[in-house]
Design an enzyme around this catalytic site. Sequence first.
Site, PDB file in Angstrom:
ATOM      1  N   GLN A  31       0.834  -1.205   0.000  1.00 45.01           N
ATOM      2  CA  GLN A  31       0.000   0.000   0.000  1.00 45.01           C
ATOM      3  C   GLN A  31       0.871   1.258   0.000  1.00 45.01           C
ATOM      4  O   GLN A  31       2.096   1.174   0.093  1.00 45.01           O
ATOM      5  CB  GLN A  31      -0.893   0.003   1.246  1.00 45.01           C
ATOM      6  CG  GLN A  31      -0.115  -0.141   2.546  1.00 45.01           C
ATOM      7  CD  GLN A  31      -0.903  -0.854   3.636  1.00 45.01           C
ATOM      8  OE1 GLN A  31      -2.119  -0.907   3.590  1.00 45.01           O
ATOM      9  NE2 GLN A  31      -0.208  -1.376   4.625  1.00 45.01           N
ATOM     10  N   GLU A 105       0.517  -8.193  11.604  1.00 43.17           N
ATOM     11  CA  GLU A 105       0.415  -7.029  10.708  1.00 43.17           C
ATOM     12  C   GLU A 105       1.184  -7.380   9.434  1.00 43.17           C
ATOM     13  O   GLU A 105       2.387  -7.630   9.484  1.00 43.17           O
ATOM     14  CB  GLU A 105       1.010  -5.796  11.402  1.00 43.17           C
ATOM     15  CG  GLU A 105       1.354  -4.630  10.493  1.00 43.17           C
ATOM     16  CD  GLU A 105       0.158  -4.044   9.742  1.00 43.17           C
ATOM     17  OE1 GLU A 105      -0.772  -3.562  10.400  1.00 43.17           O
ATOM     18  OE2 GLU A 105       0.187  -4.082   8.479  1.00 43.17           O
ATOM     19  N   ASP A 136       0.542 -12.573   6.450  1.00 46.28           N
ATOM     20  CA  ASP A 136      -0.843 -12.422   5.996  1.00 46.28           C
ATOM     21  C   ASP A 136      -1.736 -13.171   7.002  1.00 46.28           C
ATOM     22  O   ASP A 136      -1.557 -14.378   7.212  1.00 46.28           O
ATOM     23  CB  ASP A 136      -0.949 -13.038   4.592  1.00 46.28           C
ATOM     24  CG  ASP A 136      -2.342 -12.907   4.011  1.00 46.28           C
ATOM     25  OD1 ASP A 136      -3.303 -12.704   4.781  1.00 46.28           O
ATOM     26  OD2 ASP A 136      -2.462 -13.019   2.775  1.00 46.28           O
ATOM     27  N   ASP A 154      -8.267  -4.948  14.172  1.00 49.03           N
ATOM     28  CA  ASP A 154      -7.980  -3.523  13.963  1.00 49.03           C
ATOM     29  C   ASP A 154      -7.474  -3.370  12.538  1.00 49.03           C
ATOM     30  O   ASP A 154      -6.317  -3.032  12.297  1.00 49.03           O
ATOM     31  CB  ASP A 154      -6.927  -3.082  14.982  1.00 49.03           C
ATOM     32  CG  ASP A 154      -6.652  -1.594  14.897  1.00 49.03           C
ATOM     33  OD1 ASP A 154      -7.398  -0.887  14.188  1.00 49.03           O
ATOM     34  OD2 ASP A 154      -5.682  -1.143  15.514  1.00 49.03           O
ATOM     35  N   ASP A 157      -9.495  -0.471   5.868  1.00 49.72           N
ATOM     36  CA  ASP A 157     -10.770  -0.597   5.158  1.00 49.72           C
ATOM     37  C   ASP A 157     -10.730  -1.762   4.161  1.00 49.72           C
ATOM     38  O   ASP A 157      -9.654  -2.216   3.782  1.00 49.72           O
ATOM     39  CB  ASP A 157     -11.070   0.720   4.425  1.00 49.72           C
ATOM     40  CG  ASP A 157     -11.155   1.874   5.408  1.00 49.72           C
ATOM     41  OD1 ASP A 157     -12.143   1.965   6.130  1.00 49.72           O
ATOM     42  OD2 ASP A 157     -10.196   2.667   5.476  1.00 49.72           O
TER      43      ASP A 157
END
Length: 268
Positions: A31, A105, A136, A154, A157
């Site tokens: 990302q 994470e 993952d 947590d 989106d």
Amino acid sequence: MELWFTEKYGNVAGLTIRISKHLHSEVTPFQIIDVFETPGFGRILTLDGLIMVTEKDEFVYHEALVHPAMVYAEKVDSVLVVGGGDGGSTREILKYGVSRVDVVEIDERVIEVSREFFSNLASSFDSPLVNVINEDITKFVKNCKRKYDVIILDTSDPVGPAQGLYTEEFYNSLKDCLSNGGIIAIQSESPWWQDRTIKDLSRILKLVFGRIRYYVAPVLSYPGGLWLFSLIGGDDKIKRDLPENLKFVDKFFVDNLHIPPFIMELTE
Ligand code: SPD
């Protein structure tokens, strides 16, 4: 020249925030990470242009996500955090007498950037009780080596790396990682702008777990300013007190677990 950041909600609305400095930007294998300094919200962390954390209101989101699960769970020895690379959820979890927190994470850069720019959150990773696993989560849950008393989702989106977390297959695997009497708390998006996601997620959660409880909290920087959380497992009895000095959660909803009817309709 004035700099402004806008997060768009679909193509119909958005939140615009004045930027004083663009502190960081990078593209990771997963990302785009940005950090902004702002006069109104303090520092802001965005992933793929969507706000994850602002210094102004992160405490509302993290306390709301973590504390109901922690007070309703039978035990809180072992806790799994899914996502949570900024460290805010782990900071709240460590306020209880936990023995172990595993944080899965996928993007190690989120953790490193948070350590650099959000030490109030990410210093929680320095605790010897915390194990960070850069994997993952859909793979991690398939070979879960232990059972967790509390699982906190947590996540970001449902675009990019978090997309696979909104499936029945994922929640079936996650269920196998939960201990008897365990609780799962899930950040469940905006009732104003992500109603389709909430409907789809609620349908999946009901299929896999049966009864779900819902609650909301006012998170100023998230779409619509109102955020939904889903709670799975446990009965209705609060098992332990909140930690001292919570800024928010003890005054708002632990004694008053409520959900407006228009949001209930999305989850039916
Ligand atoms: N649109 C914002 C959704 C963000 C949910 N998770 C944020 C991570 C903060 N720890």
